[in-house]
Design a protein around this motif. Structure first.
Motif, PDB file in Angstrom:
ATOM      1  N   CYS A  50       0.830  -1.210   0.000  1.00  0.00           N
ATOM      2  CA  CYS A  50       0.000   0.000   0.000  1.00  0.00           C
ATOM      3  C   CYS A  50       0.864   1.258   0.000  1.00  0.00           C
ATOM      4  CB  CYS A  50      -0.904   0.036   1.227  1.00  0.00           C
ATOM      5  SG  CYS A  50      -2.229  -1.184   1.215  1.00  0.00           S
ATOM      6  N   PRO A  51       0.370   2.350  -0.608  1.00  0.00           N
ATOM      7  CA  PRO A  51       1.145   3.595  -0.669  1.00  0.00           C
ATOM      8  C   PRO A  51       1.002   4.461   0.568  1.00  0.00           C
ATOM      9  CG  PRO A  51      -0.875   3.873  -1.902  1.00  0.00           C
ATOM     10  CD  PRO A  51      -0.887   2.449  -1.379  1.00  0.00           C
ATOM     11  N   PHE A  52       0.940   3.850   1.752  1.00  0.00           N
ATOM     12  CA  PHE A  52       0.830   4.597   2.992  1.00  0.00           C
ATOM     13  C   PHE A  52       2.185   4.630   3.691  1.00  0.00           C
ATOM     14  CE2 PHE A  52      -3.658   2.852   2.906  1.00  0.00           C
ATOM     15  CZ  PHE A  52      -4.268   4.071   2.623  1.00  0.00           C
ATOM     16  N   PRO A  53       2.561   5.756   4.276  1.00  0.00           N
ATOM     17  CA  PRO A  53       3.859   5.821   4.966  1.00  0.00           C
ATOM     18  C   PRO A  53       3.905   4.895   6.167  1.00  0.00           C
ATOM     19  CG  PRO A  53       2.563   7.805   5.394  1.00  0.00           C
ATOM     20  CD  PRO A  53       1.845   7.048   4.326  1.00  0.00           C
ATOM     21  N   GLY A  54       4.944   4.096   6.251  1.00  0.00           N
ATOM     22  CA  GLY A  54       5.128   3.228   7.401  1.00  0.00           C
ATOM     23  C   GLY A  54       4.154   2.082   7.504  1.00  0.00           C
ATOM     24  N   ALA A  55       3.444   1.765   6.417  1.00  0.00           N
ATOM     25  CA  ALA A  55       2.474   0.674   6.468  1.00  0.00           C
ATOM     26  C   ALA A  55       3.181  -0.645   6.724  1.00  0.00           C
ATOM     27  CB  ALA A  55       1.695   0.609   5.158  1.00  0.00           C
ATOM     28  N   PRO A  56       2.676  -1.463   7.633  1.00  0.00           N
ATOM     29  CA  PRO A  56       3.303  -2.761   7.885  1.00  0.00           C
ATOM     30  C   PRO A  56       3.181  -3.676   6.674  1.00  0.00           C
ATOM     31  CG  PRO A  56       1.224  -2.597   9.042  1.00  0.00           C
ATOM     32  CD  PRO A  56       1.498  -1.243   8.474  1.00  0.00           C
ATOM     33  N   GLN A  57       4.033  -4.654   6.620  1.00  0.00           N
ATOM     34  CA  GLN A  57       4.077  -5.544   5.469  1.00  0.00           C
ATOM     35  C   GLN A  57       2.770  -6.292   5.277  1.00  0.00           C
ATOM     36  OE1 GLN A  57       7.398  -8.196   5.579  1.00  0.00           O
ATOM     37  NE2 GLN A  57       7.152  -8.895   3.463  1.00  0.00           N
ATOM     38  N   GLY A  58       2.072  -6.586   6.358  1.00  0.00           N
ATOM     39  CA  GLY A  58       0.838  -7.345   6.247  1.00  0.00           C
ATOM     40  C   GLY A  58      -0.303  -6.597   5.581  1.00  0.00           C
ATOM     41  N   LEU A  59      -0.239  -5.271   5.550  1.00  0.00           N
ATOM     42  CA  LEU A  59      -1.297  -4.477   4.910  1.00  0.00           C
ATOM     43  C   LEU A  59      -1.035  -4.425   3.413  1.00  0.00           C
ATOM     44  CD1 LEU A  59      -3.802  -2.614   5.554  1.00  0.00           C
ATOM     45  CD2 LEU A  59      -2.198  -0.708   5.294  1.00  0.00           C
ATOM     46  N   GLN A  60      -2.007  -4.834   2.626  1.00  0.00           N
ATOM     47  CA  GLN A  60      -1.851  -4.856   1.176  1.00  0.00           C
ATOM     48  C   GLN A  60      -3.015  -4.143   0.509  1.00  0.00           C
ATOM     49  OE1 GLN A  60      -1.488  -9.219   0.687  1.00  0.00           O
ATOM     50  NE2 GLN A  60       0.604  -8.815  -0.044  1.00  0.00           N
ATOM     51  N   VAL A  80     -11.201   1.518  -8.552  1.00  0.00           N
ATOM     52  CA  VAL A  80     -11.678   1.437  -7.170  1.00  0.00           C
ATOM     53  C   VAL A  80     -10.675   0.589  -6.390  1.00  0.00           C
ATOM     54  CG1 VAL A  80     -13.514   0.661  -5.621  1.00  0.00           C
ATOM     55  CG2 VAL A  80     -14.089   1.696  -7.818  1.00  0.00           C
ATOM     56  N   THR A  81     -10.233   1.112  -5.252  1.00  0.00           N
ATOM     57  CA  THR A  81      -9.135   0.509  -4.497  1.00  0.00           C
ATOM     58  C   THR A  81      -9.582   0.122  -3.095  1.00  0.00           C
ATOM     59  OG1 THR A  81      -7.486   1.759  -5.746  1.00  0.00           O
ATOM     60  CG2 THR A  81      -6.796   0.921  -3.597  1.00  0.00           C
ATOM     61  N   VAL A  82      -9.058  -0.994  -2.631  1.00  0.00           N
ATOM     62  CA  VAL A  82      -9.285  -1.455  -1.258  1.00  0.00           C
ATOM     63  C   VAL A  82      -7.939  -1.822  -0.640  1.00  0.00           C
ATOM     64  CG1 VAL A  82     -11.616  -2.337  -1.684  1.00  0.00           C
ATOM     65  CG2 VAL A  82      -9.646  -3.841  -2.062  1.00  0.00           C
ATOM     66  N   ASP A  83      -7.892  -1.880   0.681  1.00  0.00           N
ATOM     67  CA  ASP A  83      -6.747  -2.478   1.343  1.00  0.00           C
ATOM     68  C   ASP A  83      -7.225  -3.634   2.211  1.00  0.00           C
ATOM     69  OD1 ASP A  83      -7.869  -1.061   3.456  1.00  0.00           O
ATOM     70  OD2 ASP A  83      -6.088   0.142   3.886  1.00  0.00           O
ATOM     71  N   ARG A  84      -6.282  -4.503   2.589  1.00  0.00           N
ATOM     72  CA  ARG A  84      -6.630  -5.715   3.330  1.00  0.00           C
ATOM     73  C   ARG A  84      -5.668  -5.909   4.494  1.00  0.00           C
ATOM     74  NH1 ARG A  84      -6.120 -11.441   0.336  1.00  0.00           N
ATOM     75  NH2 ARG A  84      -3.915 -10.788   0.350  1.00  0.00           N
ATOM     76  N   LEU A  85      -6.239  -6.098   5.681  1.00  0.00           N
ATOM     77  CA  LEU A  85      -5.464  -6.421   6.872  1.00  0.00           C
ATOM     78  C   LEU A  85      -5.867  -7.822   7.306  1.00  0.00           C
ATOM     79  CD1 LEU A  85      -3.435  -5.307   8.963  1.00  0.00           C
ATOM     80  CD2 LEU A  85      -5.398  -4.541  10.311  1.00  0.00           C
ATOM     81  N   GLY A 105     -15.751   9.294   3.065  1.00  0.00           N
ATOM     82  CA  GLY A 105     -14.873   8.666   4.039  1.00  0.00           C
ATOM     83  C   GLY A 105     -14.056   7.546   3.416  1.00  0.00           C
ATOM     84  N   SER A 106     -12.816   7.434   3.843  1.00  0.00           N
ATOM     85  CA  SER A 106     -11.896   6.456   3.283  1.00  0.00           C
ATOM     86  C   SER A 106     -11.803   5.220   4.172  1.00  0.00           C
ATOM     87  CB  SER A 106     -10.496   7.071   3.110  1.00  0.00           C
ATOM     88  OG  SER A 106      -9.529   6.083   2.815  1.00  0.00           O
ATOM     89  N   GLY A 107     -12.276   4.081   3.673  1.00  0.00           N
ATOM     90  CA  GLY A 107     -12.124   2.839   4.402  1.00  0.00           C
ATOM     91  C   GLY A 107     -10.683   2.374   4.441  1.00  0.00           C
ATOM     92  N   THR A 108      -9.939   2.623   3.362  1.00  0.00           N
ATOM     93  CA  THR A 108      -8.530   2.219   3.373  1.00  0.00           C
ATOM     94  C   THR A 108      -7.769   2.979   4.452  1.00  0.00           C
ATOM     95  OG1 THR A 108      -7.771   3.865   1.740  1.00  0.00           O
ATOM     96  CG2 THR A 108      -8.576   1.748   0.888  1.00  0.00           C
ATOM     97  N   GLY A 109      -8.132   4.240   4.677  1.00  0.00           N
ATOM     98  CA  GLY A 109      -7.452   5.049   5.688  1.00  0.00           C
ATOM     99  C   GLY A 109      -7.663   4.511   7.082  1.00  0.00           C
ATOM    100  N   LEU A 110      -8.895   4.080   7.394  1.00  0.00           N
ATOM    101  CA  LEU A 110      -9.152   3.553   8.737  1.00  0.00           C
ATOM    102  C   LEU A 110      -8.527   2.184   8.937  1.00  0.00           C
ATOM    103  CD1 LEU A 110     -11.175   5.971   8.841  1.00  0.00           C
ATOM    104  CD2 LEU A 110     -12.560   4.536  10.344  1.00  0.00           C
ATOM    105  N   VAL A 111      -8.532   1.349   7.900  1.00  0.00           N
ATOM    106  CA  VAL A 111      -7.883   0.045   8.036  1.00  0.00           C
ATOM    107  C   VAL A 111      -6.368   0.221   8.147  1.00  0.00           C
ATOM    108  CG1 VAL A 111      -7.434  -2.144   6.850  1.00  0.00           C
ATOM    109  CG2 VAL A 111      -9.760  -1.236   6.965  1.00  0.00           C
ATOM    110  N   TYR A 112      -5.819   1.202   7.443  1.00  0.00           N
ATOM    111  CA  TYR A 112      -4.395   1.537   7.605  1.00  0.00           C
ATOM    112  C   TYR A 112      -4.107   1.945   9.051  1.00  0.00           C
ATOM    113  CZ  TYR A 112      -0.368   4.779   7.436  1.00  0.00           C
ATOM    114  OH  TYR A 112       0.801   5.464   7.694  1.00  0.00           O
TER     115      TYR A 112
END
Length: 506
Positions: A50-60, A80-85, A105-112
């Motif tokens: 994921c293109p988030f700063p400091g995102a852990p490896q498990g977040l995709q 349309v984009t999603v992330d997965r934890l 509201g961003s669901g990817t942001g809250l899961v990040y």
């Protein structure tokens, strides 16, 4: 939403209106084409970092290509984009799509944030489900709404008192919408909730795990209910927390929300009067607010915390306070923060009530996604200053302190002159053969009024409404022990709802 009389005249002059029979035939054909698009093959999701700063490896993260216009499924595409934890347990039930609402509201942001340890989701949800944060079309990591930041930041009153002020509002709305259309492209006219629900179905099929598990908060409940209407047989669990009922007129929406907001503030004042940690003993927070609004209307109050970053307005008007205080009421655990914000504003620092400023065309905090979605889903009845003033009087009647300032008013006033037409107007939902659906709502929610949940439950025959006797917006994100949140967890895990008529005092 349709804009002022001049805009209506302009649109009428540039469109060739079909006969009623032709329009019905065209609508039926478009619906059939869109339905056919729902069956197009969906490529499996390709999970990457994921293109988030400091995102852990498990977040995709993963993306799908969807039609901009489902009536033309082989035409232009949007992303349309999603992330997965991943689930923490060894044997997860499956994946849970999550939409935090808004709209915008961003669901990817809250899961990040959850991946960094925010603790927003319960241990039960984390154990049993891979979390899928959803960014609907136009939002976050998905193809975004892009607008001229100077127009996003142009400050005009949403409560104009004369014709000149009304025209400034209309012109700002029109210019902003045109800039969004120029920078976003045709997607701006296809950000409606029906299109977003069809995107969700594309994502479900691309995930390849069978029926949908979904948790939608606030506006996310409208997205979930729309999905249930389109795809009732493709649901495993559908939890709608903080109900937004899209069958209601925009005026009814405004009236109900304005009354709920006013009620919630009155309850906050009463709670603080009994809690010495909330406000100084003897403080009259209602009177303090009234005095602040009157003073800020005369001379805006500085917001010094905004000056170093430039991310929010350097001063605050009374109108700003009336609108932005609603956000500080959403979670009762923040009542001390609201009391402190009022005290700080009295001492000359109104930073807590300042509105964010856009720093670019698709800024993360201040962007055009919310109004762009709202103006496709709700019509505004306001055409003239007189129309606006009549609704202002309604607002002052049901909510004398705030005068109707609320998110619903930003739709009524913000969509006047918007250049994109309404494509998904309010209407009763028709949902057949869906599995049990869970609706939860607090009796004193300052944003999604409790009557909306009651009405939505009547519209969804397989639904059960769980009432939380208490305050705050939504129940899933509440801190501390909460039977309502436990009921959501149990439902998501097992598909079983509490008995109809269940009320929890949380």
């Amino acid at each position: 939403m349709t804009g002022v009389a001049a805009t209506v005249t302009l649109i009428a002059a540039t469109l060739v209106l079909p006969t009623a029979a032709a329009a019905a035939a065209t609508g039926t054909a478009a619906a059939a084409t869109a339905a056919a698009a729902d069956e197009l093959p969906a490529a499996p999701l390709n999970w990457t970092a994921c293109p988030f700063p400091g995102a852990p490896q498990g977040l995709q993260c993963a993306s799908v290509q969807v039609p901009v216009d489902y009536a033309h499924p082989r035409g232009a595409k949007a992303t349309v984009t999603v992330d997965r934890l991943p689930a923490t347990g060894a044997h997860p039930v499956g994946s849970l799509f999550f939409d935090p609402g808004g709209p915008g509201g961003s669901g990817t942001g809250l899961v990040y944030a959850e991946s960094l340890g925010a603790g927003l989701f319960t241990a039960a949800t984390r154990e049993h489900f891979d979390l899928i944060g959803l960014d609907p079309r136009g939002v976050g990591l998905s193809s975004p709404v892009r607008c001229d930041p100077a127009l996003l930041n142009r400050q005009v009153s949403l409560f104009p008192t004369d014709e000149a002020g009304f025209q400034r509002l209309v012109e700002r709305n029109r210019e902003l919408g045109r800039s969004c259309r120029r920078l976003t492209g045709p997607l701006l006219e296809h950000l409606d909730t029906v299109s977003a629900a069809r995107d969700l179905e594309v994502l479900r099929r691309a995930l390849g795990q069978g029926p949908l598990n979904y948790l939608g908060l606030s506006y996310g409940s409208q997205l979930g209910a729309t999905y249930a209407e389109l795809f009732p047989g493709r649901i495993r669990t559908l939890a709608l927390d903080g109900a937004l009922d899209h069958s209601l007129s925009t005026t009814t929406l405004f009236q109900d929300e304005a009354r709920a907001y006013e009620d919630s503030f009155g309850r906050f004042v009463d709670r603080c009067a009994q809690d010495t940690s909330c406000a100084p003993p003897g403080a009259d927070l209602g009177r303090l607010l009234d005095d602040l609004v009157a003073a800020a209307d005369r001379t805006p109050i500085p917001a010094p915390g905004c000056v170093p970053t430039g991310s929010c307005r350097p001063s605050v008007t009374g109108e700003d306070i009336r609108f932005n205080l609603q956000g500080l009421l959403l979670f009762p655990a923040r009542q001390g923060e609201l009391a402190r914000a009022l005290e700080q504003a009295r001492n000359g620092d109104a930073t807590a009530f300042s509105s964010p400023l856009a720093t670019g065309p698709s800024d993360g905090e201040a962007n055009g996604s919310a109004i762009a979605i709202e103006c496709l889903d709700w019509p505004t009845p306001i055409r003239t200053l007189g129309d606006l003033q009549r609704l202002q009087r309604l607002g002052r009647t049901v909510a004398p302190r705030f005068g109707g300032a609320s998110q619903s008013w930003t739709i009524l006033a913000g969509c006047i002159g918007w250049p994109a037409p309404v494509v998904n107007p309010p209407r009763p939902a028709t949902v057949r053969h869906a599995p049990p659906i869970l609706i939860t709502n607090a009796t004193h929610d300052p944003s999604t009024a409790y009557p909306w949940a009651v009405h939505l439950a009547r519209e969804l025959p397989s639904s059960v409404l769980v009432t939380r006797e208490g305050d705050g917006h939504t129940s899933y994100l509440a801190r501390g022990a909460a039977r309502t949140r436990d009921a959501i967890d149990t439902y998501l895990l097992t598909g079983r709802t509490p008995p109809p008529g269940t009320v929890y005092d949380d």
